[in-house]
Design a protein around this motif. Structure first.
Motif, PDB file in Angstrom:
ATOM      1  N   ALA A 137       0.842  -1.193   0.000  1.00 12.51           N
ATOM      2  CA  ALA A 137       0.000   0.000   0.000  1.00 12.51           C
ATOM      3  C   ALA A 137       0.876   1.241   0.000  1.00 12.51           C
ATOM      4  O   ALA A 137       2.000   1.209   0.499  1.00 12.51           O
ATOM      5  CB  ALA A 137      -0.901   0.011   1.237  1.00 12.51           C
ATOM      6  N   ALA A 138       0.340   2.310  -0.540  1.00 12.81           N
ATOM      7  CA  ALA A 138       1.005   3.607  -0.452  1.00 12.81           C
ATOM      8  C   ALA A 138       0.653   4.181   0.922  1.00 12.81           C
ATOM      9  O   ALA A 138      -0.521   4.227   1.301  1.00 12.81           O
ATOM     10  CB  ALA A 138       0.540   4.520  -1.567  1.00 12.81           C
ATOM     11  N   ALA A 139       1.659   4.583   1.670  1.00 16.07           N
ATOM     12  CA  ALA A 139       1.450   5.052   3.040  1.00 16.07           C
ATOM     13  C   ALA A 139       0.400   6.158   3.150  1.00 16.07           C
ATOM     14  O   ALA A 139      -0.464   6.098   4.034  1.00 16.07           O
ATOM     15  CB  ALA A 139       2.778   5.488   3.660  1.00 16.07           C
ATOM     16  N   PRO A 140       0.417   7.171   2.284  1.00 16.70           N
ATOM     17  CA  PRO A 140      -0.594   8.229   2.432  1.00 16.70           C
ATOM     18  C   PRO A 140      -2.020   7.721   2.252  1.00 16.70           C
ATOM     19  O   PRO A 140      -2.918   8.114   2.998  1.00 16.70           O
ATOM     20  CB  PRO A 140      -0.232   9.225   1.324  1.00 16.70           C
ATOM     21  N   GLN A 141      -2.229   6.828   1.274  1.00 11.77           N
ATOM     22  CA  GLN A 141      -3.587   6.311   1.055  1.00 11.77           C
ATOM     23  C   GLN A 141      -4.020   5.408   2.207  1.00 11.77           C
ATOM     24  O   GLN A 141      -5.168   5.460   2.645  1.00 11.77           O
ATOM     25  CB  GLN A 141      -3.672   5.556  -0.277  1.00 11.77           C
ATOM     26  N   LEU A 142      -3.101   4.573   2.700  1.00 15.82           N
ATOM     27  CA  LEU A 142      -3.424   3.709   3.832  1.00 15.82           C
ATOM     28  C   LEU A 142      -3.724   4.543   5.063  1.00 15.82           C
ATOM     29  O   LEU A 142      -4.686   4.284   5.791  1.00 15.82           O
ATOM     30  CB  LEU A 142      -2.281   2.724   4.110  1.00 15.82           C
ATOM     31  N   ARG A 143      -2.916   5.565   5.296  1.00 14.99           N
ATOM     32  CA  ARG A 143      -3.127   6.458   6.448  1.00 14.99           C
ATOM     33  C   ARG A 143      -4.508   7.107   6.357  1.00 14.99           C
ATOM     34  O   ARG A 143      -5.254   7.152   7.338  1.00 14.99           O
ATOM     35  CB  ARG A 143      -2.043   7.524   6.494  1.00 14.99           C
ATOM     36  N   GLN A 144      -4.837   7.626   5.170  1.00 14.49           N
ATOM     37  CA  GLN A 144      -6.124   8.288   4.996  1.00 14.49           C
ATOM     38  C   GLN A 144      -7.276   7.317   5.213  1.00 14.49           C
ATOM     39  O   GLN A 144      -8.259   7.647   5.879  1.00 14.49           O
ATOM     40  CB  GLN A 144      -6.213   8.924   3.605  1.00 14.49           C
ATOM     41  N   ALA A 145      -7.158   6.110   4.686  1.00 15.25           N
ATOM     42  CA  ALA A 145      -8.229   5.120   4.848  1.00 15.25           C
ATOM     43  C   ALA A 145      -8.417   4.758   6.321  1.00 15.25           C
ATOM     44  O   ALA A 145      -9.550   4.699   6.820  1.00 15.25           O
ATOM     45  CB  ALA A 145      -7.916   3.866   4.036  1.00 15.25           C
TER      46      ALA A 145
END
Length: 168
Positions: A137-145
């Protein structure tokens, strides 16, 4: 025949033009909503950087508090960098494969952020296994989710008609 069809063809062309204008207007509206969300997120990040930088200046005589303030500045700066990366990814064509990452440090950061935002009556407990493996996963997208899921849960607790539970 051409005289009879001309008004129909013209009407069809006008309808297609109006549909294209409507589609463009909808795209622009969606882009505006996206830009507003990005601006809001980036403003929150900048406020954290400014606030904790100011606290760091005040806590310069206390190394422990100074270190904690600077850690928060660093986390907010990384979130800002990640937000810029998301914007750049959105603007570029193609979908590069997401890297493998260890989710535990990201989850620890999210927990720290959530603890500052949650109501006093809500206790956030975690049990993170250090050896849980990696995720693609891309960290920013995972963080946002994950932040969105946690925020939704928090809001559901706040809107619970039977009262907010003491623990979640």
């Amino acid at each position: 025949i051409a005289e009879d069809l001309a008004p129909l063809v013209q009407s069809h062309l006008e309808t297609e033009a109006k549909d294209a204008q409507l589609a463009q207007a909808q795209k622009m509206e969606a882009l505006g909503v996206l830009a507003g969300g990005i601006a809001h997120d980036f403003n929150n990040i900048l406020q954290a950087i400014l606030g904790f930088s100011s606290l760091a200046r005040q806590d310069a005589h206390d190394p422990e508090r100074l270190g904690a303030d600077l850690d928060r500045v660093e986390r907010a700066t990384v979130r800002g960098r990640d937000l810029v990366q998301r914007i750049l990814q959105f603007s570029r064509p193609g979908d590069p494969e997401a890297p493998l990452l260890d989710p535990v440090p990201l989850l620890q950061e999210i927990v720290l952020d959530l603890r500052t935002k949650l109501s006093a009556g809500i206790l956030l407990e975690t049990d993170l296994a250090a050896d849980c493996g990696r995720v693609r996963a891309a960290a920013p997208q995972l963080r946002q989710a994950l932040m969105d899921l946690a925020t939704n849960g928090w809001q559901a607790l706040a809107n619970n008609p039977s009262g907010t539970p003491e623990r979640t």
